[in-house]
Design a protein around this motif. Sequence first.
Motif, PDB file in Angstrom:
ATOM      1  N   GLY A   1       0.762  -1.205  -0.013  1.00 20.80           N
ATOM      2  CA  GLY A   1       0.022  -0.038  -0.049  1.00 20.80           C
ATOM      3  C   GLY A   1       0.684   1.365  -0.097  1.00 20.80           C
ATOM      4  O   GLY A   1       0.281   2.343  -0.284  1.00 20.80           O
ATOM      5  N   GLY A   2       2.164   1.200   0.349  1.00 18.78           N
ATOM      6  CA  GLY A   2       2.817   2.376   0.409  1.00 18.78           C
ATOM      7  C   GLY A   2       3.602   2.686  -1.029  1.00 18.78           C
ATOM      8  O   GLY A   2       3.457   1.489  -1.898  1.00 18.78           O
ATOM      9  N   THR A   3       4.057   3.733  -1.300  1.00 18.82           N
ATOM     10  CA  THR A   3       4.585   3.913  -2.848  1.00 18.82           C
ATOM     11  C   THR A   3       5.984   2.956  -2.623  1.00 18.82           C
ATOM     12  O   THR A   3       6.840   2.966  -1.661  1.00 18.82           O
ATOM     13  CB  THR A   3       5.151   5.235  -2.884  1.00 18.82           C
ATOM     14  OG1 THR A   3       5.976   5.727  -1.829  1.00 18.82           O
ATOM     15  CG2 THR A   3       3.861   6.209  -2.700  1.00 18.82           C
ATOM     16  N   ALA A   4       6.189   2.535  -4.036  1.00 18.75           N
ATOM     17  CA  ALA A   4       7.390   1.837  -4.253  1.00 18.75           C
ATOM     18  C   ALA A   4       7.812   2.193  -5.640  1.00 18.75           C
ATOM     19  O   ALA A   4       7.039   2.290  -6.668  1.00 18.75           O
ATOM     20  CB  ALA A   4       7.086   0.394  -4.301  1.00 18.75           C
ATOM     21  N   ASN A   5       9.184   2.332  -5.904  1.00 20.09           N
ATOM     22  CA  ASN A   5       9.592   2.435  -7.222  1.00 20.09           C
ATOM     23  C   ASN A   5      10.832   1.756  -7.249  1.00 20.09           C
ATOM     24  O   ASN A   5      11.571   1.418  -6.292  1.00 20.09           O
ATOM     25  CB  ASN A   5       9.555   3.843  -7.852  1.00 20.09           C
ATOM     26  CG  ASN A   5      10.620   4.823  -7.020  1.00 20.09           C
ATOM     27  OD1 ASN A   5      11.821   4.971  -7.212  1.00 20.09           O
ATOM     28  ND2 ASN A   5       9.894   5.501  -5.987  1.00 20.09           N
ATOM     29  N   VAL A   6      11.484   1.712  -8.568  1.00 22.78           N
ATOM     30  CA  VAL A   6      12.706   0.751  -8.854  1.00 22.78           C
ATOM     31  C   VAL A   6      12.945   1.522 -10.039  1.00 22.78           C
ATOM     32  O   VAL A   6      12.405   1.466 -11.087  1.00 22.78           O
ATOM     33  CB  VAL A   6      12.658  -0.529  -8.924  1.00 22.78           C
ATOM     34  CG1 VAL A   6      11.715  -1.006  -9.957  1.00 22.78           C
ATOM     35  CG2 VAL A   6      14.172  -1.410  -8.945  1.00 22.78           C
ATOM     36  N   THR A   7      14.423   1.958 -10.219  1.00 23.95           N
ATOM     37  CA  THR A   7      15.249   2.324 -11.520  1.00 23.95           C
ATOM     38  C   THR A   7      16.230   1.039 -12.038  1.00 23.95           C
ATOM     39  O   THR A   7      16.707   0.224 -11.221  1.00 23.95           O
ATOM     40  CB  THR A   7      16.107   3.613 -11.565  1.00 23.95           C
ATOM     41  OG1 THR A   7      17.120   3.245 -10.243  1.00 23.95           O
ATOM     42  CG2 THR A   7      15.112   4.744 -10.930  1.00 23.95           C
ATOM     43  N   VAL A   8      16.029   0.671 -13.341  1.00 25.01           N
ATOM     44  CA  VAL A   8      16.663  -0.267 -13.795  1.00 25.01           C
ATOM     45  C   VAL A   8      17.304   0.387 -14.944  1.00 25.01           C
ATOM     46  O   VAL A   8      16.710   0.942 -15.721  1.00 25.01           O
ATOM     47  CB  VAL A   8      15.741  -1.378 -14.166  1.00 25.01           C
ATOM     48  CG1 VAL A   8      16.804  -2.518 -14.927  1.00 25.01           C
ATOM     49  CG2 VAL A   8      14.996  -2.271 -13.095  1.00 25.01           C
ATOM     50  N   ILE A   9      18.838   0.018 -15.008  1.00 22.29           N
ATOM     51  CA  ILE A   9      19.469   0.473 -16.051  1.00 22.29           C
ATOM     52  C   ILE A   9      20.091  -0.828 -16.920  1.00 22.29           C
ATOM     53  O   ILE A   9      20.743  -1.672 -16.337  1.00 22.29           O
ATOM     54  CB  ILE A   9      20.513   1.410 -16.061  1.00 22.29           C
ATOM     55  CG1 ILE A   9      20.050   2.534 -15.241  1.00 22.29           C
ATOM     56  CG2 ILE A   9      21.369   1.806 -17.170  1.00 22.29           C
ATOM     57  CD1 ILE A   9      21.108   3.696 -14.736  1.00 22.29           C
ATOM     58  N   LEU A  10      19.743  -1.062 -18.290  1.00 25.10           N
ATOM     59  CA  LEU A  10      20.324  -2.149 -18.938  1.00 25.10           C
ATOM     60  C   LEU A  10      21.213  -1.522 -20.061  1.00 25.10           C
ATOM     61  O   LEU A  10      20.782  -0.621 -20.841  1.00 25.10           O
ATOM     62  CB  LEU A  10      19.292  -2.893 -19.665  1.00 25.10           C
ATOM     63  CG  LEU A  10      18.465  -3.672 -18.803  1.00 25.10           C
ATOM     64  CD1 LEU A  10      16.962  -4.063 -19.265  1.00 25.10           C
ATOM     65  CD2 LEU A  10      18.741  -4.598 -17.781  1.00 25.10           C
ATOM     66  N   SER A  11      22.501  -1.986 -20.052  1.00 23.26           N
ATOM     67  CA  SER A  11      23.454  -1.194 -21.158  1.00 23.26           C
ATOM     68  C   SER A  11      24.367  -2.199 -21.490  1.00 23.26           C
ATOM     69  O   SER A  11      24.989  -2.865 -20.940  1.00 23.26           O
ATOM     70  CB  SER A  11      23.986   0.031 -20.374  1.00 23.26           C
ATOM     71  OG  SER A  11      24.898   0.779 -21.377  1.00 23.26           O
ATOM     72  N   ASP A  12      24.840  -1.822 -22.631  1.00 23.42           N
ATOM     73  CA  ASP A  12      26.023  -2.752 -23.462  1.00 23.42           C
ATOM     74  C   ASP A  12      27.337  -2.210 -22.828  1.00 23.42           C
ATOM     75  O   ASP A  12      28.475  -2.719 -23.190  1.00 23.42           O
ATOM     76  CB  ASP A  12      25.966  -2.506 -24.993  1.00 23.42           C
ATOM     77  CG  ASP A  12      24.757  -3.293 -25.662  1.00 23.42           C
ATOM     78  OD1 ASP A  12      24.463  -4.234 -24.964  1.00 23.42           O
ATOM     79  OD2 ASP A  12      24.181  -2.720 -26.676  1.00 23.42           O
TER      80      ASP A  12
END
Length: 160
Positions: free
Chosen positions: A45-56
Motif C-alpha cells: 500500500g505504500g509507494t514503491a519504485n525501482v530504477t533499472v538500467i540495461l546497457s552494453d
Amino acid sequence: MKEEIIIAGFGGQGVLSMGKILAYSGLMEDKEVSWMPSYGPEQRGGTANVTVILSDERISSPVLNTFDVAIILNQPSLEKFDDGYGIHHAPTRKDIDIYRIDAMDTAIEMENSKAFNMIVLGGLLKVKPMVSLENVLKGLKKSLPERHHKLIPMNEQAIL
C-alpha cells in the motif's frame, strides 16, 4: 544500447519484482545492469519504485533524472514522475509515447490478480523488446523464491 527505466506504483503491485526480473534478464545477456529499489516502510500500500538500467557499456551512475521508459501503475506515481486501473487522469504531454495496458482486466480473466505485474512486463517487452523473452522467463525463475515456483506457469502465461 542503453535503456533507463523507472517502474513506480503502490507496494504489492509487483513493482520491485518487475525490476528484478528485468535486471536478471539483462545479466543473462551479459549486459551491464543497475537495479535500485526505493520504497516506504509499508510493505503493501505504500509507494514503491525501482530504477533499472540495461546497457552494453559501463553504467556510470544508477541515479537517474530522466528515463527512456516509465511504467506507472497509479496516479500518485504518475504525478511524481510526470511521465487503466489506478490512473484516472492520463498525461497530456505530447513529447512521450503512452501505451495503456489493461492488465487488471486480463488478470481478472486469468482469475489471478497477482499476474498483474507480469502482464504489464509482457506488454512492455512487446513494445520494446530490450531483453529476450527466454531470459525474462529465466529471470522469473531466479527472482521467485522456491516456495513460489508453483506460480511460474501462471506468470509465464501472463508475460506471453
